[in-house]
Every structure is written in structure tokens, then in C-alpha cells.
Design a protein around this motif. Structure first.
Motif, mmCIF file in Angstrom:
data_model
loop_
_atom_site.group_PDB
_atom_site.id
_atom_site.type_symbol
_atom_site.label_atom_id
_atom_site.label_comp_id
_atom_site.label_asym_id
_atom_site.label_seq_id
_atom_site.Cartn_x
_atom_site.Cartn_y
_atom_site.Cartn_z
ATOM 1 N N GLN A 168 15.563 33.132 -7.549
ATOM 2 C CA GLN A 168 14.438 33.568 -7.795
ATOM 3 C C GLN A 168 14.502 34.523 -8.066
ATOM 4 N N LYS A 169 14.103 35.564 -9.258
ATOM 5 C CA LYS A 169 13.729 37.024 -9.474
ATOM 6 C C LYS A 169 13.455 37.918 -8.186
ATOM 7 N N MET A 170 11.683 37.295 -8.625
ATOM 8 C CA MET A 170 11.118 37.590 -7.854
ATOM 9 C C MET A 170 10.211 36.501 -6.874
ATOM 10 N N ILE A 171 9.568 36.900 -5.322
ATOM 11 C CA ILE A 171 9.648 35.965 -4.913
ATOM 12 C C ILE A 171 8.628 36.639 -3.971
ATOM 13 N N ILE A 172 7.345 35.878 -4.394
ATOM 14 C CA ILE A 172 6.188 36.597 -4.040
ATOM 15 C C ILE A 172 5.814 35.779 -2.804
ATOM 16 N N VAL A 173 5.242 35.891 -1.600
ATOM 17 C CA VAL A 173 4.449 35.009 -0.511
ATOM 18 C C VAL A 173 3.384 36.290 0.572
ATOM 19 N N PRO A 174 2.259 35.093 0.372
ATOM 20 C CA PRO A 174 2.094 33.958 0.254
ATOM 21 C C PRO A 174 1.886 33.755 -1.218
ATOM 22 N N PRO A 175 2.205 32.655 -2.303
ATOM 23 C CA PRO A 175 1.431 32.675 -3.249
ATOM 24 C C PRO A 175 -0.526 33.022 -4.138
ATOM 25 N N ILE A 176 -1.423 33.077 -3.148
ATOM 26 C CA ILE A 176 -2.258 33.891 -3.258
ATOM 27 C C ILE A 176 -1.982 35.589 -3.515
ATOM 28 N N LEU A 177 -1.873 36.192 -3.095
ATOM 29 C CA LEU A 177 -1.032 37.444 -3.271
ATOM 30 C C LEU A 177 -0.403 37.619 -4.982
ATOM 31 N N LYS A 178 -0.185 36.726 -5.675
ATOM 32 C CA LYS A 178 -0.046 36.509 -6.817
ATOM 33 C C LYS A 178 -1.182 36.785 -7.876
ATOM 34 N N VAL A 179 -2.166 36.180 -7.179
ATOM 35 C CA VAL A 179 -3.353 36.068 -7.708
ATOM 36 C C VAL A 179 -3.874 36.724 -7.483
ATOM 37 N N THR A 180 -4.176 37.565 -5.943
ATOM 38 C CA THR A 180 -5.218 38.787 -6.484
ATOM 39 C C THR A 180 -4.834 40.468 -6.950
ATOM 40 N N LEU A 181 -2.808 40.376 -7.525
ATOM 41 C CA LEU A 181 -2.199 40.900 -8.217
ATOM 42 C C LEU A 181 -3.201 41.116 -9.135
ATOM 43 N N MET A 182 -3.054 39.734 -10.182
ATOM 44 C CA MET A 182 -3.251 39.774 -11.755
ATOM 45 C C MET A 182 -5.139 40.115 -11.982
ATOM 46 N N LEU A 183 -5.508 40.070 -10.739
ATOM 47 C CA LEU A 183 -7.063 40.588 -11.054
ATOM 48 C C LEU A 183 -7.619 41.115 -11.135
ATOM 49 N N GLU A 184 -6.155 42.405 -9.815
ATOM 50 C CA GLU A 184 -6.451 43.445 -9.544
ATOM 51 C C GLU A 184 -5.997 44.213 -11.248
ATOM 52 N N PHE A 194 12.179 40.360 -2.651
ATOM 53 C CA PHE A 194 11.030 39.184 -2.149
ATOM 54 C C PHE A 194 10.013 40.500 -1.231
ATOM 55 N N CYS A 195 8.821 39.860 -1.868
ATOM 56 C CA CYS A 195 8.001 40.629 -1.901
ATOM 57 C C CYS A 195 6.740 39.843 -0.945
ATOM 58 N N SER A 196 6.293 40.146 0.229
ATOM 59 C CA SER A 196 5.589 39.269 1.946
ATOM 60 C C SER A 196 4.304 40.184 1.985
ATOM 61 N N ALA A 197 3.314 39.873 1.864
ATOM 62 C CA ALA A 197 2.063 39.556 2.823
ATOM 63 C C ALA A 197 2.339 39.911 3.925
ATOM 64 N N GLY A 198 1.471 40.329 5.049
ATOM 65 C CA GLY A 198 1.935 40.351 6.731
ATOM 66 C C GLY A 198 2.157 39.625 7.256
ATOM 67 N N VAL A 199 3.743 40.074 7.703
ATOM 68 C CA VAL A 199 4.488 39.421 8.420
ATOM 69 C C VAL A 199 4.516 39.896 10.241
ATOM 70 N N ASN A 200 4.277 39.010 11.632
ATOM 71 C CA ASN A 200 4.399 39.676 12.350
ATOM 72 C C ASN A 200 5.548 39.521 12.955
ATOM 73 N N VAL A 204 -12.292 42.367 -4.271
ATOM 74 C CA VAL A 204 -11.284 41.857 -3.805
ATOM 75 C C VAL A 204 -9.805 42.772 -3.122
ATOM 76 N N ARG A 205 -10.134 44.269 -2.736
ATOM 77 C CA ARG A 205 -9.219 44.216 -1.985
ATOM 78 C C ARG A 205 -9.810 44.127 -0.613
ATOM 79 N N LYS A 206 -11.321 43.913 -0.548
ATOM 80 C CA LYS A 206 -11.603 43.441 0.818
ATOM 81 C C LYS A 206 -11.305 42.271 1.174
ATOM 82 N N LEU A 207 -11.297 40.989 0.486
ATOM 83 C CA LEU A 207 -11.382 40.310 0.921
ATOM 84 C C LEU A 207 -9.610 39.269 1.396
ATOM 85 N N SER A 208 -9.028 40.709 0.782
ATOM 86 C CA SER A 208 -7.232 40.478 0.727
ATOM 87 C C SER A 208 -6.680 41.454 2.188
ATOM 88 N N GLU A 209 -7.847 42.577 2.657
ATOM 89 C CA GLU A 209 -7.398 43.148 3.308
ATOM 90 C C GLU A 209 -7.121 43.492 4.886
#
Length: 302
Positions: A256-272, A218-224, A283-288
Motif C-alpha cells: 500500500q502506498k499510503m496507510i492512514i489510521v484510523p480510516p475516519i482520518l481520511k474523511v476529516t481530511l477530505m472534509l477540510e 504510514f500516517c497515524s493519529a494519536g498513538v500511546n 471538524v477540527r474540534k471534533l477530532s482534537e
């Protein structure tokens, strides 16, 4: 040349392609959900944040819960709430930075509760500071909790799963295990290691023929969760632990083998991976993600 060699097998390849196409689309539309009723589930770091809420999710499914954390009051609170939801719950005070303590607690769990069939390695710590401001003992502790503990818990409980070829090992990593974040060198390094742990263990179990033991990362972006001060994201709101736990639970139930949240994170990883460095910086500044950090022993907002 390749097409010539493959020509005798083209009809087999066509049938395989059709099968995979149907299977993948059906799994997306109607994912098979397994039952975890009666399964013995051990969750580390269950006194707060994602760990507490994923415990509630398993409790709703009538799993038998084994809850580990370093604080007695917090872990007892989680256990009591799980009992109110109708589940059996056992609370243990365990410091996941200490290997021998993990092994001793594991023996108690086996004798008092039974063999763990679902292991959720969730415990984690973070120090928000630049590398030079991070104390040596802090770096050591981060690796002890965030990755080495995964080795010790898995070694303790995996043999019983392998004997019956049934179980599930869940690795709670982070977006910081897929992409680098400044002022989190130690944390990201440990989380990159957890992703590697998950992927290698998955391959190893497959090679050994233990197809009944599932794995999820499980890989998640910022969680409170309160682990860093004043966190914020440029375009996305911080995720709440309860919402994140719901997504994690769905991923576990559908294997599920890999759970990534939010889905937009998959897009930014692919773009990088494919964009030139100057575009990657944009791209990194946009998702900072921003938070308070200690820079060179001085508190300073990033």
C-alpha cells in the motif's frame, strides 16, 4: 467536442474502465500479500513504540532484522525478543540525528549482514510546545531525526535495491504530516516533509523504471507511545503501538502506498478540503487531540 475526439477510442476506454474496476475491487477483497521471509529489514527507532512492534511483526515472518536505536539496552531487548520469535536480529546503537554516524553504521550493516532490501524509517522525536517556547536546538534536532535521516538512510541503502530492482522503503510519518496541530509546529513541519519525501521518491523511482522497489507512507493519529504527556482524543481512544504495527505490517505486505489510521482520518481530511473555514473549525474540534504543552516557557495543559 471532447466526446467527438474520443469516439474512435471509446471501446478501448470502456475495456480499460472494466479492467480497472475489476482490479481495484479484487485488490480490496483479496489483496496480494508478498513474502518477506529472508529479506534484510532495517528499522530505525526500534527500541520502543511502533518500531519495536513492527520488528516483532517482521520477526514472525522470518525476516533478517537490523535494528537501530540510540539506547543500547532498549535495542538489545528488541533484538532478543525477535530472536525468541525465530528471526536473526542484529542490534546497532545509532544516533539518527548524525549523518556521518548513519553512513558509518550503514557500511557496518553491509559488511556484517548484507544489503538491506526493506528500509523502515521510523525514528522520530517530538517537542510539545508553542513555537516561541521551542529552543532552536530542539527544532534542529527534530528535523535531523524526523526527515533528514530519511535522506541519509535512503541514500545509503537505495543503490543496492536499484541494482536488482527489488526493495521497499517505508516512511513512518504521522497524521501531523497531513493536517496541522497546534503546539507541534516543528514536529508537523518535519512530518509534512516526510510525506513529501515519500511522494516524490515514489514518483522518481517510477520515472527511473524501478517498479520493483515499493514505497509506503504510514500516517497515524494519536498513538500511546509516551512521547507526549497525558495525550487524549475527543471521540477516539488512543491507538496502541502493537495494534498500529499490525496495520502497518499489513500495508507493507500488500504494497500500500499510503496507510492512514484510523480510516475516519481520511474523511476529516477530505472534509477540510471542501468545507468553509467555519465548518472546518468545527471538524477540527471534533477530532482534537489534547496533551500537555509548554506555552511561553510555562507548563500548561492544552
Amino acid at each position: 467536442m471532447i466526446m467527438f475526439l474520443l469516439r474512435p477510442y471509446m471501446h478501448y476506454l470502456f475495456i480499460l474502465f472494466i479492467y480497472l474496476f475489476i482490479y481495484l475491487n479484487l485488490s480490496l477483497i483479496l489483496p496480494l500479500r508478498k513474502s518477506v521471509r529472508g529479506e534484510i529489514v532495517l528499522i530505525t527507532g526500534a527500541s520502543r513504540g511502533i518500531g519495536r512492534f513492527i520488528a516483532y511483526e517482521f520477526a514472525k515472518c522470518q525476516s533478517k532484522l537490523v535494528l537501530w536505536a540510540t539506547t543500547k539496552h532498549g535495542i538489545e531487548e528488541t533484538a532478543e525478543e525477535c530472536r525468541k520469535l525465530g528471526a536473526e536480529a542484529y542490534a546497532f546503537v545509532v544516533d539518527c540525528s548524525k549523518r556521518e554516524e548513519i553512513y558509518r553504521a550503514a557500511e557496518k550493516v553491509k559488511s556484517q549482514v548484507g544489503d538491506v532490501s526493506i528500509l523502515v524509517n521510523n525514528a522520530g522525536i517530538v517537542v510539545a510546545a508553542d513555537l516561541m517556547a521551542t529552543e532552536d536546538h530542539e527544532i534542529t534536532k527534530i528535523f535531523e531525526v524526523n526527515i533528514l535521516a530519511h535522506f541519509w538512510t535512503t541514500k545509503a541503502f537505495l543503490p543496492a535495491m536499484m541494482r536488482v530492482n527489488h526493495g521497499h522503503i517505508v516512511t513512518v510519518a504521522s497524521a501531523g504530516g497531513l493536517k496541522a496541530l497546534p503546539f507541534l509546529v516543528s514536529y508537523c513541519s518535519s512530518k509534512f516533509a516526510t510525506v513529501g519525501f515519500h511522494e516524490t521518491l515514489t514518483q522518481e523511482l517510477a520515472t527511473l523504471g524501478n517498479d520493483g522497489i515499493k514505497t509506503s507512507c504510514f500516517c497515524s493519529a494519536g498513538v500511546n507511545t509516551g512521547f507526549v504527556k497525558n495525550p487524549s482524543q475527543r471521540f477516539l481512544p488512543l491507538l496502541e503501538p502493537e495494534h498500529v504495527a499490525n496495520i502497518l505490517m499489513e500495508g507493507i505486505l500488500t504494497n500500500q502506498k499510503m496507510i492512514i489510521v484510523p480510516p475516519i482520518l481520511k474523511v476529516t481530511l477530505m472534509l477540510e478540503r471542501f468545507l468553509p473555514e467555519c465548518a472546518v473549525a468545527g471538524v477540527r474540534k471534533l477530532s482534537e487531540i489534547k496533551f500537555d504543552v509548554a506555552v511561553g516557557c510555562r507548563d500548561k495543559g492544552k
